[in-house]
Structure formats: C-alpha cells, structure tokens
Enzyme design. Sequence first.
Site, short mmCIF file in Angstrom:
data_model
loop_
_atom_site.label_atom_id
_atom_site.label_comp_id
_atom_site.label_asym_id
_atom_site.label_seq_id
_atom_site.Cartn_x
_atom_site.Cartn_y
_atom_site.Cartn_z
N GLU A 65 40.86 36.80 47.35
CA GLU A 65 40.68 36.95 48.74
C GLU A 65 39.39 37.03 49.75
O GLU A 65 38.75 37.52 48.97
CB GLU A 65 41.41 37.65 48.67
CG GLU A 65 43.13 38.33 48.54
CD GLU A 65 43.61 39.56 49.37
OE1 GLU A 65 44.29 39.55 48.82
OE2 GLU A 65 42.77 40.31 49.94
N CYS A 96 33.81 38.06 53.71
CA CYS A 96 33.90 39.24 53.02
C CYS A 96 34.16 38.53 51.99
O CYS A 96 35.15 37.95 52.21
CB CYS A 96 35.31 40.10 53.66
SG CYS A 96 34.83 41.42 52.27
N CYS A 126 40.63 44.94 39.74
CA CYS A 126 39.77 45.69 39.88
C CYS A 126 39.96 46.76 38.88
O CYS A 126 40.90 47.25 38.43
CB CYS A 126 39.58 46.46 40.82
SG CYS A 126 37.90 47.48 40.78
N CYS A 168 41.65 45.80 51.51
CA CYS A 168 41.41 44.48 50.44
C CYS A 168 42.29 44.73 48.87
O CYS A 168 42.76 45.56 48.92
CB CYS A 168 40.21 46.22 49.60
SG CYS A 168 39.15 45.90 49.23
N CYS A 192 43.17 52.01 47.02
CA CYS A 192 43.04 50.89 47.53
C CYS A 192 44.43 49.95 46.98
O CYS A 192 45.13 50.37 45.38
CB CYS A 192 41.65 50.22 46.65
SG CYS A 192 41.93 48.59 46.62
N CYS A 225 41.14 53.87 41.89
CA CYS A 225 40.44 53.96 43.03
C CYS A 225 41.73 54.19 44.20
O CYS A 225 42.51 53.35 44.15
CB CYS A 225 39.89 53.52 44.20
SG CYS A 225 38.05 53.39 43.93
N1 SAH Z 1 34.22 47.97 44.80
C1 SAH Z 1 33.73 48.25 45.89
C2 SAH Z 1 33.92 47.18 46.66
C3 SAH Z 1 35.50 46.75 47.33
S1 SAH Z 1 36.53 47.77 47.84
C4 SAH Z 1 33.87 49.74 46.56
O1 SAH Z 1 34.81 50.16 46.18
O2 SAH Z 1 33.01 49.74 47.50
C5 SAH Z 1 35.30 47.71 50.29
C6 SAH Z 1 35.90 49.30 50.37
O3 SAH Z 1 37.28 49.55 50.93
C7 SAH Z 1 35.69 49.63 49.86
O4 SAH Z 1 35.12 51.48 50.79
C8 SAH Z 1 36.83 50.61 49.66
O5 SAH Z 1 37.10 52.25 49.21
C9 SAH Z 1 37.40 50.64 50.62
N2 SAH Z 1 38.71 51.19 50.39
C10 SAH Z 1 39.91 50.21 49.36
N3 SAH Z 1 40.85 50.44 49.70
C11 SAH Z 1 40.92 50.60 51.05
C12 SAH Z 1 41.93 51.51 51.67
N4 SAH Z 1 43.62 50.50 51.40
N5 SAH Z 1 41.59 51.19 53.41
C13 SAH Z 1 41.24 51.14 53.69
N6 SAH Z 1 39.89 50.84 52.86
C14 SAH Z 1 40.01 50.61 51.71
#
Ligand code: SAH
Length: 343
Positions: A93, A106, A113, A333, A120, A117
């Site tokens: 995406e 972006c 991944c 994301c 995510c 997390c």
């Molecule tokens: N892996 C990297 C970059 C991709 S995620 C990272 O972790 O920073 C980009 C951002 O979106 C990160 O800050 C991540 O924690 C956040 N993110 C992921 N899922 C999310 C969600 N459901 N709501 C808000 N932010 C989210």
Amino acid sequence: MEKQDILSMTLPELRAAVQEMGEPSYRAEQICRWLHRKKVESFGEMLDIPNKLRGQLDAEFCIKSLFVARKLASCRDDTVKYLYRLSDGEHVETVLMHYRHGWRLCISTQVGCKMGCRFCASTIAGYVRSLTPSEMLLQIYETERQAGVEISGLVLMGIGEPMDNFDNVMRFLELLSDPEGRGMSLRHVTLSTCGLVPQIRALADRKTGLTLAVSLHSPTDEGRDRIMPVNRRYPLAVLMEACRYYFQMTGRRVTYEYAVMEGENDSRAEARALARLLKGQQAHVNLIPVNSVKERSYHATRQAAQRFLQLLEAEGVHATVRRTLGSDIEAACGQLRHEAGRG
Ligand code: SAH
C-alpha cells in the site's frame, strides 16, 4: 539468466556497467536521468543513447514497474490510497496525502511485517519479503504518474519495518537523493521505526539528515512489552540511549509516535512517565488516535487523544495530535492489503 533490476542500481554501479560495455561513463548519467527524472519504462525511449547501447542494456537489464490493483480516494479530503501489485504478484500500500507544503507520500518497505505490534494490521498475516530499492522508488514514480502531482515529502510509514530492510532502504535513499536522479533532499524524508537499536545507531553514523520517528506507544517497559514484542529485545533504556545518540550525531530532533489507545496507554500516570522518559531530550511527540483494526480491541476517539495531549502539556512535553487523513478509506497501515484478502 534473470535480467538485472536497473532501477535499483546506484550511479557508480551504472558507470561501471556502461564502461564494461565499452561506452564512456557519462552515458550512466544520461541513463540515470531517463530512469529517475523522465521515468521511462523502456530502453527504446532513451533517445540520446545510441541504438547499439540501448540493445545491450535491454539484453542485460530490466526496468521494473508496479500495477495499480486498487485505488481508493477519500471523500473527506485529498487522500488517495493505492494498492500496488508487484511483479511477483504480492501487494503493498501507498498513501498520497495533501499537506500545506504540497504532496506527501507514505510508502511501504516490506510485504507484511515481522515485528508483531499488537495494534497493527500489517503484522496480522505475517511477513512475506522485503521490498527492493526499485519497488520503493516506483511507489513514488507510479503515484506521481497516476495522480499527476509532484511529491515533495516522503514518510517511510507504510507496511513493514524499514530498519528490518536496512541495506535496501539505505540504497533507496541514495538513489532518491542522487542529484543526477530524483534529487530529493533527505530533509524531506521521515523514517519510522518500532525501535531496532543497532540500525538506529548505524543510521545516526551515516548522518543522512532525514528525520527519525520512533514508534513508542508506551512510556514503560511493562506497557511496551505488552503491545510491542520488539521491546523485549531492545527495552526503553537502550532505545532512549540510541535516540539520544541519533540527536548527538545528526542534530535532528527525534519524533516519537504515540498511538493513543483508551485504557491502555492514556492515563495521567503514563503522561508523567512519558515526561520523565523524554526529560532533557529535544523531542516531539505525535499523538494519533489508534485506528481500530477488526481483529484487535484497541480504540480511541479524537477527544481521547486531545485529553492525553493536555495531560502531556501539563507535564511540559512538546506534543501535537496528528491530523487524521483518509480515515474513511482505511488509510491506516496494512488495512487495505489485509482486507483485500491478499495478506
Ligand atoms: N514499522 C515502522 C513503520 C511502519 S508503521 C514503525 O513501527 O514505526 C507506521 C506507524 O503507524 C507506526 O508509528 C505504527 O506504530 C503506527 N500504527 C500501526 N498501526 C496503527 C494503528 N492501528 N493505529 C495507529 N497507528 C498505527
């Protein structure tokens, strides 16, 4: 033999390649401009390159491309989200957003991944592979072609963990900023990481000038362990040390991303702990109300993020609530790729 991906080659590599073909090295600059400025899709379009060399290039190299599998435009703002199909059938995406200073993109850095997390969507279906430098560049070039705009800012915040694809991301940045190519200043680039410490240090040593964003989401090891498995490998103390090192080496203030999750990380105690954690650091905290993902229970309203902002301000922390763009098109994301059933 598979042809080599020419869009992933740096200028010195291109010079070596054309010299090996018996051509003067300035041909490399010409080819670079065709590829990265005019964004041609075939060697036949390289008009100032002699026919013989075009043929030789075509025999050894390929110019990759991406295909739009789906496109979603927001009704609320100018945000557009693209689901791109890669040459092996995988999908990533890319989100185009309009900001005061122009267009910002972006981009994704991996298919899926590994980081796990909890909140995510990118992580739910696991990890497939890392993107090549050309697949990262093409997200920019193809989106510009599709939307008819020039992108002036870039965030590496799409699907994937850029620091888990370190070498390709560094090569991508080299290609992106080469004055003979796209020539984008890395000051307009933000790289976001969940906190892979050795790579943060390696990036600091390179002094690239880009902005580092660290996804923090909790100010305590206990809270962070619960939602971000990476914290067990690199707990907050070592992460903060690496962030201070980044500032020391580059003079660039680190941004901390904090997805507000009601009842998980938004109490007064957490605001205090965050203030303590960042004390003495030049830091900025970006608050984002968490985007709810179907499979997970986390949620937050914009009001909850505003409340947490006030708690932070009372503690003297620099923070803002990030504008939520494209909320109606699932611009968070990994959600589109996941929901298309391809993840
Ligand atoms: N892996 C990297 C970059 C991709 S995620 C990272 O972790 O920073 C980009 C951002 O979106 C990160 O800050 C991540 O924690 C956040 N993110 C992921 N899922 C999310 C969600 N459901 N709501 C808000 N932010 C989210």
